[in-house]
Every structure is written in structure tokens, then in C-alpha cells.
Design an enzyme around this catalytic site. Structure first.
Site, mmCIF file in Angstrom:
data_model
loop_
_atom_site.group_PDB
_atom_site.id
_atom_site.type_symbol
_atom_site.label_atom_id
_atom_site.label_comp_id
_atom_site.label_asym_id
_atom_site.label_seq_id
_atom_site.Cartn_x
_atom_site.Cartn_y
_atom_site.Cartn_z
ATOM 1 N N ASP A 102 0.859 -1.180 -0.135
ATOM 2 C CA ASP A 102 -0.006 0.120 -0.043
ATOM 3 C C ASP A 102 0.740 1.249 -0.021
ATOM 4 O O ASP A 102 1.820 1.473 -0.661
ATOM 5 C CB ASP A 102 -0.977 -0.058 1.108
ATOM 6 C CG ASP A 102 -1.937 0.992 1.019
ATOM 7 O OD1 ASP A 102 -2.877 0.821 0.063
ATOM 8 O OD2 ASP A 102 -1.966 1.689 2.215
ATOM 9 N N TYR A 230 -2.796 9.884 2.752
ATOM 10 C CA TYR A 230 -4.034 10.609 1.798
ATOM 11 C C TYR A 230 -3.860 11.904 1.355
ATOM 12 O O TYR A 230 -4.120 12.346 0.077
ATOM 13 C CB TYR A 230 -5.323 10.226 2.416
ATOM 14 C CG TYR A 230 -5.433 8.411 2.570
ATOM 15 C CD1 TYR A 230 -5.777 7.821 1.267
ATOM 16 C CD2 TYR A 230 -5.347 7.973 3.699
ATOM 17 C CE1 TYR A 230 -5.811 6.391 1.375
ATOM 18 C CE2 TYR A 230 -5.385 6.441 3.769
ATOM 19 C CZ TYR A 230 -5.748 5.879 2.580
ATOM 20 O OH TYR A 230 -5.882 4.516 2.544
ATOM 21 N N HIS A 290 -6.471 -7.190 -1.768
ATOM 22 C CA HIS A 290 -5.706 -5.953 -1.137
ATOM 23 C C HIS A 290 -4.916 -6.540 -0.061
ATOM 24 O O HIS A 290 -3.643 -6.053 0.229
ATOM 25 C CB HIS A 290 -6.637 -4.842 -0.857
ATOM 26 C CG HIS A 290 -5.739 -3.624 -0.449
ATOM 27 N ND1 HIS A 290 -4.810 -3.118 -1.744
ATOM 28 C CD2 HIS A 290 -5.469 -2.661 0.530
ATOM 29 C CE1 HIS A 290 -4.732 -1.869 -1.112
ATOM 30 N NE2 HIS A 290 -4.810 -1.908 0.066
#
Length: 313
Positions: A102, A230, A290
Site C-alpha cells: 500500500d 492520503y 488487497h
């Protein structure tokens, strides 16, 4: 798992929580993603230690049991890169294999670009190396309800998450990210509304696992996680000729929703990534999501151990 040792290590201006198992000169350093923590690598750490490696996973700054930076709004992914190198220095380690998933993969690649002398090889799960800078995540081809767009909006995710306890937030994100579709909310929904409260956890993720994650995020909260990665994905210093010279392995789950991000599947399958990572091998796990390293730990462990062995001389 009981053999994993835990310490707090001074790294730059903060103390980071470090989990470690195994010994020896060959070191594997693991970088977690979100909503994960050091514990996400539990299966891989034990497997590496059993093969004679010193396996180290840590909570990124602002995550879990690691300390929070004084000004989290100023942090970027490059802070995580600097932390990793400083951690190696603090532990007296000259060189390591880097494993990232990730946004941890984004940091792993950047260590390879900026500090190639510290990297034996790089293994990443799900996330390819993309040219750093404003184009790193293409939000515009996706609807307004795209989860990254929502979480980049100041205050929105905080309000959304704040309706639930920490355990429920982690549960919802794990369920959501285990699906093969990109999480996108309707105009009248928030991201947490995408999960029916009656939906069970994935069969490979236990209530005990959930409790471990929740206990660590109860300590740190989600404030820093929303900032990095983010809200800082597009804030990255320009890298001149950002090539990763180290041997690299990208493991991709065929059912990972991130493969459906605009351009990602084509970028990986056509070999375009080799322009930035010339010495690259790509392996696919057919049913992998994921969280394939938790879903299919034996398959992922076999790929990792084989790659470490190939480049461990």
C-alpha cells in the site's frame, strides 16, 4: 507470535514502536499500509525468521504505538523514508531487504531511489512505483465519491469515522478493501455507509486480529493516517531520474481493487513500470485481494522467501 519482541527506538525526534524476530546479518524491514500496523506482517516476519533472517516491522510515525509528530500537518511520505533510514542507523544495520505494501510500498521505492546503498532488494505488494509528484493518484477519472477523494477532504473522514468506535472503523475498512471493486460512495453516502453492519469479517481475518488492530489505533487515532498518506499523496519533492536500481519484486492480487484504478492494470502488465524499476519481476496471485499477505500467507511467504534467497548472497 509470542517470540516477536517489542521495543521503542529513538528515530530522529520520535520514538517508534518496533517489532522484531530472528537474528543474523540479513535483515528484512517491513513497511505497513492503512488501515494496518506492524501486526499486518506477522505471518511474513515469522516465515523470514525461520529462514534465518532478522525480521523487523515498525509502526510508522503517528501510527499505533509510535509517537505522534508535533506538527502532523507538515509531514509527508518523505518523512517515512527518512524514518526508515534513521531506524536502520539506530539499530546498527547497514543494508536491508525492504518489503512494503500500500503506501508502505511508495515509501519502500523511495528508499530505493534516495538511498540505494541501504537496500539489498525491494518487495512490494499491490502498489507499483509511479513517478512521484502531482500525478501519483489520478482522482479525476473517478466519481466524486472515490474514497481517496473523500479522505483527502479536510474534516470529512474525521466526521465519518467519528460516528463509530475505532474497532468498527477498522472492521469496515478491512471488509471494504477486501472487495474487488474500488470503494466509491454515492453523493448522499459517506464511505463508512458502504458497509452493512451485518457483513462478516473475511474468513482469514479473525476477531482477535481485529482486536489487535483496534487496540493500536485506539492509541494513535486516525489523524496522522489521513494526513500521510492520503492528504500528502501529491506533495512530494521532485526526484531527478527516480529509478530503483535494486532487484525488485511486485506481488499483485488479481482481485485487488487497486488494479482497477485508472491505468494501473495496464501499467503493470505492459511492463511500463520497468522504465522506473529496470530489474523488476512481477508475480500474480489469482484470488489475492488487497490483503493477500494475510489472506494467503503461505503463497506470499513462498514468493518472498524465494526472492530473498535469490538476492541474498
Amino acid at each position: 507470535m509470542e517470540k516477536i519482541q517489542h521495543t521503542n527506538v529513538q528515530v530522529r525526534e520520535l520514538k517508534l514502536h518496533v517489532a522484531e524476530i530472528g537474528s543474523g546479518p540479513k535483515v528484512v524491514l517491513f513497511f505497513h499500509g492503512f488501515p494496518e500496523i506492524w501486526y499486518t506482517w506477522r505471518h511474513q516476519m515469522v516465515a523470514a525468521a525461520n529462514k534465518g533472517y532478522r525480521a523487523i516491522a515498525f509502526d510508522h510515525r503517528g501510527y499505533g504505538l509510535s509517537e505522534q509528530p508535533a506538527e502532523p500537518e507538515k509531514a509527508t511520505l518523505l518523512d517515512l523514508v527518512d524514518d526508515a533510514v534513521a531506524l536502520l542507523d539506530s539499530l546498527g544495520i547497514n543494508k536491508a531487504f525492504i518489503v512494503g505494501k500500500d503506501f508502505g510500498a511508495l515509501s519502500a521505492y523511495r528508499v530505493g531511489v534516495l538511498h540505494p546503498e541501504r537496500v539489498s532488494a525491494i518487495i512490494t505488494l499491490g502498489t507499483p512505483f509511479i513517478q512521484p509528484g502531482p500525478s501519483v493518484v489520478q482522482n479525476h477519472p473517478l466519481p466524486e465519491g472515490f474514497y481517496i477523494s473523500r479522505w483527502q477532504e479536510q474534516g470529512r473522514a474525521e466526521a465519518d469515522f467519528g460516528r463509530f468506535d475505532v474497532k468498527t472503523v477498522i472492521r469496515n475498512i478491512y471488509i471494504l478493501f477486501s472487495k474487488s471493486e474500488i470503494p466509491i460512495a454515492a453523493a448522499d453516502q459517506e464511505i463508512m455507509d458502504l458497509i452493512d453492519p451485518a457483513t462478516p469479517l473475511p474468513p482469514w481475518f479473525s476477531e482477535e486480529d481485529l482486536s489487535v488492530y483496534a487496540s493500536l489505533y485506539e492509541k494513535s487515532g486516525f489523524c496522522f493516517a489521513l494526513q500521510v498518506p492520503y492528504r500528502k499523496l501529491k506533495v512530494d519533492r521532485s526526484l531527478i531520474d527516480p529509478k530503483v536500481s535494486a532487484p525488485s519484486l511486485l506481488i499483485v492480487g488479481e482481485k485487488d481493487y487497486s488494479l482497477k484504478m485508472p491505468g494501473v492494470n495496464n501499467y503493470i502488465r505492459t511492463g511500463a513500470m520497468k522504465h522506473l524499476v529496470p530489474d523488476l519481476d512481477v508475480k500474480f496471485i489469482e484470488e489475492g485481494t488487497h490483503f493477500m499477505h494475510e489472506q494467503f500467507p503461505e503463497q506470499v511467504n513462498q514468493l518472498i522467501i524465494a526472492f530473498l534467497g535469490k538476492h541474498g548472497a
